[in-house]
Motif scaffolding. Structure first.
Motif, short mmCIF file in Angstrom:
data_model
loop_
_atom_site.label_atom_id
_atom_site.label_comp_id
_atom_site.label_asym_id
_atom_site.label_seq_id
_atom_site.Cartn_x
_atom_site.Cartn_y
_atom_site.Cartn_z
N ARG A 1 48.16 32.25 38.19
CA ARG A 1 46.93 32.03 39.14
C ARG A 1 46.55 33.39 39.73
NH1 ARG A 1 49.95 27.26 42.25
NH2 ARG A 1 51.43 28.53 41.67
N LEU A 2 47.41 34.28 40.05
CA LEU A 2 47.26 35.71 40.43
C LEU A 2 46.19 36.43 39.46
CD1 LEU A 2 50.66 36.77 41.99
CD2 LEU A 2 48.48 36.05 43.23
N TYR A 3 46.06 35.93 38.55
CA TYR A 3 44.99 36.91 37.40
C TYR A 3 43.73 35.83 37.13
CZ TYR A 3 49.52 39.01 36.69
OH TYR A 3 50.76 39.66 36.91
N GLU A 4 43.18 35.00 37.85
CA GLU A 4 42.40 34.22 37.85
C GLU A 4 41.15 34.70 38.95
OE1 GLU A 4 42.97 30.01 38.44
OE2 GLU A 4 44.51 30.09 36.92
N ASP B 1 37.05 53.95 57.92
CA ASP B 1 38.21 54.16 58.06
C ASP B 1 39.02 54.24 56.76
OD1 ASP B 1 41.19 52.82 58.48
OD2 ASP B 1 40.55 53.90 60.34
N TRP B 2 39.79 55.15 56.24
CA TRP B 2 40.37 55.25 54.93
C TRP B 2 41.13 54.05 54.73
CZ3 TRP B 2 41.22 55.23 50.24
CH2 TRP B 2 42.43 55.58 49.46
N SER B 3 42.18 53.70 55.79
CA SER B 3 43.17 52.78 55.82
C SER B 3 42.34 51.29 55.76
CB SER B 3 44.11 52.86 57.09
OG SER B 3 45.00 51.90 56.93
N LEU B 4 41.39 50.80 56.26
CA LEU B 4 40.70 49.84 56.14
C LEU B 4 40.05 49.61 54.76
CD1 LEU B 4 39.28 49.08 59.63
CD2 LEU B 4 40.96 47.79 58.42
N SER B 5 39.42 50.76 54.52
CA SER B 5 38.90 50.92 53.02
C SER B 5 39.66 50.26 51.87
CB SER B 5 38.28 51.98 52.83
OG SER B 5 37.47 52.12 51.32
N GLU B 6 41.09 51.06 51.84
CA GLU B 6 41.73 50.73 50.89
C GLU B 6 42.35 49.30 50.99
OE1 GLU B 6 45.20 50.13 50.85
OE2 GLU B 6 45.95 50.83 52.87
N LEU B 7 42.56 48.92 52.22
CA LEU B 7 43.14 47.41 52.38
C LEU B 7 42.23 46.38 51.88
CD1 LEU B 7 44.94 45.44 53.59
CD2 LEU B 7 43.76 45.88 55.57
N ASP C 1 40.19 42.77 45.22
CA ASP C 1 40.74 42.79 44.02
C ASP C 1 41.44 41.38 43.74
OD1 ASP C 1 39.72 45.31 42.91
OD2 ASP C 1 41.91 46.34 43.16
N HIS C 2 42.11 41.01 44.49
CA HIS C 2 42.96 39.72 44.45
C HIS C 2 41.93 38.57 44.01
CE1 HIS C 2 47.12 40.03 45.13
NE2 HIS C 2 46.99 40.90 46.24
N LEU C 3 40.68 38.53 44.88
CA LEU C 3 39.73 37.70 44.48
C LEU C 3 39.34 37.34 43.03
CD1 LEU C 3 37.76 37.75 47.86
CD2 LEU C 3 39.88 36.64 47.30
N VAL D 1 42.81 40.92 40.08
CA VAL D 1 43.36 42.01 39.77
C VAL D 1 44.32 42.48 40.75
CG1 VAL D 1 42.66 44.70 39.31
CG2 VAL D 1 40.85 42.74 38.82
N LEU D 2 45.45 42.87 40.27
CA LEU D 2 46.67 43.14 41.11
C LEU D 2 46.69 44.69 41.05
CD1 LEU D 2 49.28 40.52 40.02
CD2 LEU D 2 47.58 40.61 42.12
N CYS D 3 47.32 45.27 42.10
CA CYS D 3 47.28 46.84 42.23
C CYS D 3 48.18 47.30 41.09
CB CYS D 3 47.63 47.30 43.49
SG CYS D 3 49.46 46.80 43.95
N THR D 4 49.21 46.37 40.46
CA THR D 4 49.73 46.88 39.16
C THR D 4 49.07 47.15 37.95
OG1 THR D 4 50.03 44.68 38.74
CG2 THR D 4 52.00 45.78 39.74
N MET D 5 47.81 46.44 38.00
CA MET D 5 46.69 46.80 36.85
C MET D 5 45.85 48.02 37.23
SD MET D 5 45.82 42.80 37.11
CE MET D 5 44.70 42.80 35.71
N ARG D 6 46.10 48.72 38.45
CA ARG D 6 45.40 49.81 38.84
C ARG D 6 46.28 51.20 39.00
NH1 ARG D 6 40.22 49.03 39.73
NH2 ARG D 6 39.51 47.18 40.57
N ALA D 7 47.30 50.85 38.53
CA ALA D 7 48.38 52.01 38.48
C ALA D 7 47.73 53.35 38.02
CB ALA D 7 49.81 51.73 37.95
#
Length: 170
Positions: free
Chosen positions: A14-17, A134-140, A146-148, A151-157
């Motif tokens: 489901r995390l990949y949907e 704000d960089w911290s908010l932008s990356e968050l 991405d989750h929506l 896409v997981l951050c593992t896929m953006r390594a």
């Protein structure tokens, strides 16, 4: 009420949907979803000492919604982001060690845009446009967005060596 045990973990399909938009008629459900997201985030914070945002699909709620609760001065407090759309992202990018509640002991080196503009609705169905510098908010926001999209951050390594274990909290 959902709890930490309800959090979907790395490998759950489901995390990949890609999530469906929240419909206006579903607005009465949003408060319950947000309460669940808040509760799980607080349990993550207590257990792992991190957590500023969580996306609905991480709890199996396959809707385009995420919840931010960034502590500290200068932050707006809890924010409900419904049906977000990144309408602009800076060309300027930076790298960071990203983390995720769905794999709390793993850090992943990723590249994210330093700033962005987000269009979304809040829990009252009001539309907003937010220029996030704000960089911290932008990356968050990019992480939760991405989750929506499944896409997981593992896929953006950034490369094959972009993974490390999180140090154990003291």
């Amino acid at each position: 009420m959902k709890h930490l045990a309800d959090l979907l973990l790395l490998g759950d399909p489901r995390l990949y949907e890609t999530c469906e938009p929240v419909r206006r008629e579903e607005l009465p459900l949003v408060a319950g979803w947000v309460a669940d997201l808040h509760n799980v985030m607080e349990e993550i914070r207590a257990t792992y000492q991190f957590g500023r945002g969580i996306a609905a699909p991480q709890l199996g709620i396959m809707k385009r919604l995420f919840y931010l609760n960034v502590p500290g001065p200068g932050h707006a407090g809890p924010q409900v982001i419904i049906n977000p759309e990144i309408v602009q992202a800076s060309d300027d990018m930076d790298e960071l060690w990203d983390d995720c509640m769905s794999f709390p002991n793993l850090l992943v080196r990723v590249r994210r845009h330093r700033s962005l503009t987000l269009r979304y609705r809040d829990e009252h169905w009001q539309e907003h446009t937010w220029a996030v510098t704000d960089w911290s908010l932008s990356e968050l926001i990019q992480h939760e967005y991405d989750h929506l999209n499944g896409v997981l951050c593992t896929m953006r390594a950034v490369d094959a060596q972009a993974f490390r274990w999180r140090p154990t909290p003291v």
